[in-house]
Design a protein around this motif. Structure first.
Motif, PDB file in Angstrom:
ATOM      1  N   ALA A  90       1.882  -3.418   3.113  1.00  0.00           N
ATOM      2  CA  ALA A  90       2.993  -3.729   3.420  1.00  0.00           C
ATOM      3  C   ALA A  90       3.613  -4.891   4.039  1.00  0.00           C
ATOM      4  N   GLY A  91       2.548  -4.995   5.725  1.00  0.00           N
ATOM      5  CA  GLY A  91       2.605  -5.994   5.829  1.00  0.00           C
ATOM      6  C   GLY A  91       1.968  -7.648   5.102  1.00  0.00           C
ATOM      7  N   MET A  92       1.279  -7.555   4.073  1.00  0.00           N
ATOM      8  CA  MET A  92       1.280  -8.429   2.970  1.00  0.00           C
ATOM      9  C   MET A  92       3.065  -9.319   1.847  1.00  0.00           C
ATOM     10  N   ILE A  93       3.811  -7.582   1.825  1.00  0.00           N
ATOM     11  CA  ILE A  93       5.353  -8.176   2.076  1.00  0.00           C
ATOM     12  C   ILE A  93       6.232  -8.394   3.310  1.00  0.00           C
ATOM     13  N   PHE A  94       5.883  -8.304   3.912  1.00  0.00           N
ATOM     14  CA  PHE A  94       6.259  -8.791   5.548  1.00  0.00           C
ATOM     15  C   PHE A  94       6.584 -10.215   5.504  1.00  0.00           C
ATOM     16  N   PHE A  95       4.722 -11.008   4.979  1.00  0.00           N
ATOM     17  CA  PHE A  95       4.842 -12.129   4.804  1.00  0.00           C
ATOM     18  C   PHE A  95       5.324 -12.823   3.710  1.00  0.00           C
ATOM     19  N   LEU A  96       5.987 -12.250   2.388  1.00  0.00           N
ATOM     20  CA  LEU A  96       6.321 -13.002   1.252  1.00  0.00           C
ATOM     21  C   LEU A  96       7.292 -12.471   1.903  1.00  0.00           C
ATOM     22  N   MET A  97       8.145 -12.276   2.430  1.00  0.00           N
ATOM     23  CA  MET A  97       9.528 -11.986   2.174  1.00  0.00           C
ATOM     24  C   MET A  97       9.902 -13.110   3.512  1.00  0.00           C
ATOM     25  N   PHE A  98       8.998 -13.468   4.215  1.00  0.00           N
ATOM     26  CA  PHE A  98       8.927 -14.650   5.316  1.00  0.00           C
ATOM     27  C   PHE A  98       9.217 -15.853   4.748  1.00  0.00           C
TER      28      PHE A  98
END
Length: 381
Positions: A166-174
């Motif tokens: 999930a942290g990776m998805i937040f990073f890619l959204m950012f």
């Protein structure tokens, strides 16, 4: 008659093609899950889809400028939810060393707060970007750094939960939202240079042993090393299932590997392999096509948005769907290590499915509520 008129007026204001694509995705997802031996996933998904569409319609009716005006309430609720989960959430463990405390138990069911926080992040980060643009600060190194800190909060909290996928998805959204807002390329270059320099430290001090093994195992599926045997089993079986489906597949109710449970998480993380065995190459391509059409339509709505706030919300949804789609399919095809990332709209999981539809409702909201300059100036005071 008044109700019918209201429904008719609502339909006129919406992007009808967007809804039709979403309905097509929902139908395909439910067909896949109904073909599994256990029907509990199908029942859960039916409920999630109904909740999701209801929430999406409600969200689409509330002007996104009004939602963004209460960003601080949304942000506070997101942080409280995540902290509560870190402290009191239910843990999921398995033989691979995973120990993720990422769920809140609600009686006999559970809820994954990070899925809802992704939707909250779409609003709060979009608000942050729009305020910086209004003040002419999008090129300021300090404020770009503060944007990164904003994104780091949910990434850090998901790491504390043990859910780095999930942290990776937040990073890619950012990254997607920042790029869409016009952040200068030099800041992205600097960010990736810092990440590259920090990788050895992250490998030694941040990543858990099972995460390191997953990264190594993903590129050594034919390894006979006993320490990697359990780690590579899931991806190896997923790849075999996809290949065994051929062009047209074995049939929805005739896929032997799906029926026998050879592929772990065939209803969630590895749902793409279920489609591959049951419906073959054509079935896999249809999943990709439907999600690709949804992404294209999202970009179209972003381009037509009359302000950065609206376009950033759309870019956040685009980034979330694109990232989860690429990572999940990459996992199933053995191009990326297993990260516990679901295939958007298709994987079983009530929290994920319902919240994705909430995000879809936000994008429809942007389409339905073009900027009112007078109203916006009042909200931004």
């Amino acid at each position: 008659m008044r109700i019918l008129r209201s429904v008719g007026n609502y339909i006129k204001q919406t992007d009808k093609i967007y809804w039709l694509i979403a309905i097509g995705i929902s139908a395909y997802s439910l067909i896949l899950l109904h073909s599994l031996p256990s029907k509990s996933y199908f029942s859960t998904m039916i409920v999630a889809v109904l909740i999701g569409y209801t929430g999406a319609i409600i969200i689409s009716l509330i002007d996104y400028h009004d939602l963004a005006a209460i960003w601080y309430i949304i942000a506070a609720l997101c942080v409280v939810l995540m902290l509560y989960t870190v402290k009191f959430g239910g843990a999921v463990t398995n033989t691979g060393g995973v120990n993720a405390r990422a769920w809140i138990m609600l009686g006999s069911t559970s809820f994954q707060p990070s899925e809802l926080v992704k939707i909250g992040f779409m609003v709060t980060f979009s608000k942050h970007l729009s305020v910086l643009k209004e003040r002419g600060l999008l090129k300021s190194p300090l404020h770009v750094f503060l944007l990164a800190c904003h994104a780091l909060i949910p990434m850090a909290l998901t790491h504390l939960q043990g859910d780095d996928g999930a942290g990776m998805i937040f990073f890619l959204m950012f990254l997607t939202m920042s790029f869409g807002a016009g952040i200068q390329l030099r800041y992205f270059v600097a960010l990736f240079a810092i990440i590259a320099a920090a990788l050895p430290l992250a490998w030694k001090y941040v990543l858990e042993d099972y995460q390191k093994q997953r990264m190594l195992g993903a590129y050594h599926l034919d390894s006979t090393d006993d320490s990697l045997k359990d780690i590579i089993w899931q991806q190896k079986q997923a790849r075999i299932s996809i290949g065994s489906g051929g062009l047209w597949g074995r049939g929805l109710n005739n896929a032997p590997r799906v029926k026998s449970g050879m592929v772990p998480e065939k209803e969630s993380d590895m749902i793409f392999s279920t489609a591959g065995e049951a419906l073959g190459f054509i079935g896999c391509c249809l999943i990709i096509l439907l999600l690709f059409l949804l992404l294209l339509r999202t970009l179209r709505i972003a381009r037509k948005s009359t302000d950065l706030l609206g376009s950033s919300i759309c870019m956040g949804f685009f980034g979330m769907i694109a990232a989860q789609m690429i990572v999940n399919i990459g996992m199933c095809l053995d191009l990326l290590p297993v990260m516990g990332v679901t295939l958007p709209f298709f994987s079983a999981g009530g929290s994920s499915a319902a919240c994705l539809y909430f995000g879809l409702g936000l994008v429809e909201n942007v389409h339905m509520h073009p900027m009112n300059p007078t109203k916006i100036s009042i909200l931004h005071r």
